[in-house]
Motif scaffolding. Structure first.
Motif, mmCIF file in Angstrom:
data_model
loop_
_atom_site.group_PDB
_atom_site.id
_atom_site.type_symbol
_atom_site.label_atom_id
_atom_site.label_comp_id
_atom_site.label_asym_id
_atom_site.label_seq_id
_atom_site.Cartn_x
_atom_site.Cartn_y
_atom_site.Cartn_z
ATOM 1 N N PHE A 175 16.765 -11.437 26.709
ATOM 2 C CA PHE A 175 16.202 -12.742 27.019
ATOM 3 C C PHE A 175 14.717 -12.606 27.304
ATOM 4 O O PHE A 175 14.295 -11.716 28.022
ATOM 5 C CB PHE A 175 16.892 -13.348 28.263
ATOM 6 N N ARG A 204 14.697 -23.830 28.151
ATOM 7 C CA ARG A 204 15.700 -24.005 27.101
ATOM 8 C C ARG A 204 15.505 -22.979 25.991
ATOM 9 O O ARG A 204 16.454 -22.427 25.471
ATOM 10 C CB ARG A 204 15.623 -25.413 26.521
ATOM 11 N N PHE A 234 17.050 -19.612 26.683
ATOM 12 C CA PHE A 234 18.498 -19.489 26.687
ATOM 13 C C PHE A 234 19.120 -19.838 25.346
ATOM 14 O O PHE A 234 20.270 -20.198 25.264
ATOM 15 C CB PHE A 234 19.080 -20.386 27.774
ATOM 16 N N SER A 235 18.352 -19.729 24.269
ATOM 17 C CA SER A 235 18.902 -20.043 22.959
ATOM 18 C C SER A 235 18.845 -18.842 22.024
ATOM 19 O O SER A 235 18.928 -18.975 20.829
ATOM 20 C CB SER A 235 18.110 -21.200 22.330
ATOM 21 N N GLU A 263 23.435 -20.846 23.941
ATOM 22 C CA GLU A 263 23.852 -21.593 25.126
ATOM 23 C C GLU A 263 25.374 -21.642 25.249
ATOM 24 O O GLU A 263 25.910 -21.613 26.350
ATOM 25 C CB GLU A 263 23.256 -22.998 25.100
ATOM 26 N N LEU A 265 26.429 -18.509 26.920
ATOM 27 C CA LEU A 265 26.142 -18.500 28.350
ATOM 28 C C LEU A 265 27.084 -19.426 29.117
ATOM 29 O O LEU A 265 27.476 -19.127 30.250
ATOM 30 C CB LEU A 265 24.684 -18.885 28.591
ATOM 31 N N ARG A 266 27.470 -20.536 28.517
ATOM 32 C CA ARG A 266 28.433 -21.420 29.177
ATOM 33 C C ARG A 266 29.784 -20.721 29.326
ATOM 34 O O ARG A 266 30.457 -20.857 30.355
ATOM 35 C CB ARG A 266 28.563 -22.729 28.390
ATOM 36 N N SER A 275 20.634 -13.032 33.767
ATOM 37 C CA SER A 275 20.487 -13.995 32.681
ATOM 38 C C SER A 275 21.446 -15.170 32.854
ATOM 39 O O SER A 275 21.076 -16.326 32.636
ATOM 40 C CB SER A 275 20.752 -13.317 31.335
ATOM 41 N N GLU A 282 20.254 -17.288 35.812
ATOM 42 C CA GLU A 282 19.043 -18.014 35.439
ATOM 43 C C GLU A 282 19.411 -19.256 34.619
ATOM 44 O O GLU A 282 18.833 -20.324 34.789
ATOM 45 C CB GLU A 282 18.113 -17.106 34.647
ATOM 46 N N TYR A 283 20.390 -19.112 33.742
ATOM 47 C CA TYR A 283 20.848 -20.263 32.968
ATOM 48 C C TYR A 283 21.556 -21.278 33.871
ATOM 49 O O TYR A 283 21.383 -22.499 33.711
ATOM 50 C CB TYR A 283 21.795 -19.808 31.855
ATOM 51 N N PHE A 315 19.033 -23.325 35.595
ATOM 52 C CA PHE A 315 18.513 -24.303 34.644
ATOM 53 C C PHE A 315 19.449 -25.503 34.539
ATOM 54 O O PHE A 315 19.020 -26.665 34.577
ATOM 55 C CB PHE A 315 18.338 -23.616 33.287
#
Length: 358
Positions: free
Chosen positions: A12, A45, A48-49, A241, A244-245, A261, A264-265, A268
């Protein structure tokens, strides 16, 4: 063929110098808390992509083949998803097989989202002619409706009289499939004395507990059996994303991922969704979009400080350790993650019907 476990997470892009500051300078509270939490939304954003995951262990390969053979003979399929990620937790690899059967999407862990979220997602799936049902298997909510009489009442399928029913349960790891199976057996499967049967499916808080396909009875009259299957991940996911979800929901083993990471998401998401319970919980002066500020506050509030052994490994002197309260950011990040998963940071859906990037 993909045998064994492989995990590929791209690095990241972070604020320059953050990694050094996390371990050495988290005792410094000179950073000011921004009054606005939206100033860096576009930057966050983009950060995190840029991740991909490939987690398809050997037992998933074997299980997927067995599922493909046995699904042809079942009456219906329960697809268990996590209510926090109704789209990201879809079992895409099995979709072509599931679509040909009577299919019920079970959004488990309904206690982790609001009633407004539930109504929104119910409407979303019903508009697409997909049957959906919410459960909280850990507390037994919504389970009775999954027994044969309830399934007929919901219009999921019609069972023939005097015929044994066979269902299959599928889904990605850690959506609560085993807990749901055990709850179904307690409600629907009685012995000759009328007593509920004990647990038959192993369950736990971590993904990957079930690794073999097995069959269990879950209802006495009419007789109904359930084919239990391991969690099956999609061989490849392209959306950073969505990955990460899933990590936030616990579908991916924590030991394989960078907690910084993920947290951090999460920060956000909390800020952009307006969930600021973390401010009072962790004794912050206000909302922040800086990870090191959050972890500093969490570590001090919860007493998650660096041990002397770890400080020595990082090259800190005994004097530095005694003069400053140096936060152990790894422990702080883990604590934040557990707080979210337990619902202490609010109940809300991570997915959105408006962002179909799963």
């Amino acid at each position: 063929k993909l045998w064994g476990m492989s995990l590929v997470m791209r690095a990241f892009r972070r604020v320059p110098g953050m990694q050094l500051g996390l371990r050495r300078h988290l005792s410094d509270r000179s950073d000011s808390m921004p009054a606005s939490i939206s100033q860096n939304i576009e930057t966050l954003r983009k950060q995190f992509s840029d991740s991909k995951i490939n987690w398809f262990p050997g037992h998933m390969v074997v299980a997927a083949k067995k599922i493909e053979k046995r699904i042809r003979s079942v009456d219906l399929v329960f697809e268990v998803r996590d209510a926090r990620v109704p789209l990201s937790s879809a079992c895409g690899k099995l979709a072509p097989l599931v679509e040909k059967k009577n299919h019920l999407i079970i959004l488990n862990k309904m206690d982790k989202v609001t009633t407004e979220d539930q109504a929104k997602w119910r409407q979303y799936f019903e508009q697409r002619k997909q049957k959906v049902h919410f459960t909280d298997a850990a507390k037994g909510k919504g389970i009775v409706d999954l027994l044969p009489p309830g399934l007929e009442s919901m219009g999921v399928c019609k069972f023939r009289k005097n015929r044994t029913i066979v269902a299959m349960i599928v889904g990605i790891p850690n959506t609560g499939k085993s807990t749901l199976i055990n709850c179904l057996r307690r409600y629907g499967f009685k012995d000759k004395q009328g007593n509920s049967r004990t647990n038959a499916a192993a369950s736990g808080p971590n993904p990957g507990v079930t690794q073999h396909v097995s069959i269990l009875q879950f209802h006495s009259d009419p007789e109904a059996y359930l084919i239990d299957t391991p969690g099956i991940m999609n061989p490849r996911r392209e959306s950073g994303e969505a990955v990460l979800r899933l990590a936030l929901s616990g579908a991916i083993k924590d030991a394989l991922l960078d907690h910084d990471s993920i947290v951090e998401y999460l920060l956000f998401i909390l800020n952009t969704r307006g969930h600021h319970d973390y401010v009072s919980k962790f004794n912050l002066d206000g909302p922040t979009d800086k990870l090191h500020v959050l972890l500093q506050a969490v570590g001090l509030r919860m007493g998650l400080l660096l041990s002397r052994k770890e400080a020595e490994r990082l090259g800190l002197s005994k004097t530095e350790l005694e003069q400053k309260q140096i936060v152990d950011v790894a422990k702080a990040a883990t604590f934040v993650l557990r707080s979210y998963r337990s619902g202490d940071l609010g109940s809300f859906s991570l997915d959105s019907p408006d962002t179909l990037d799963y």
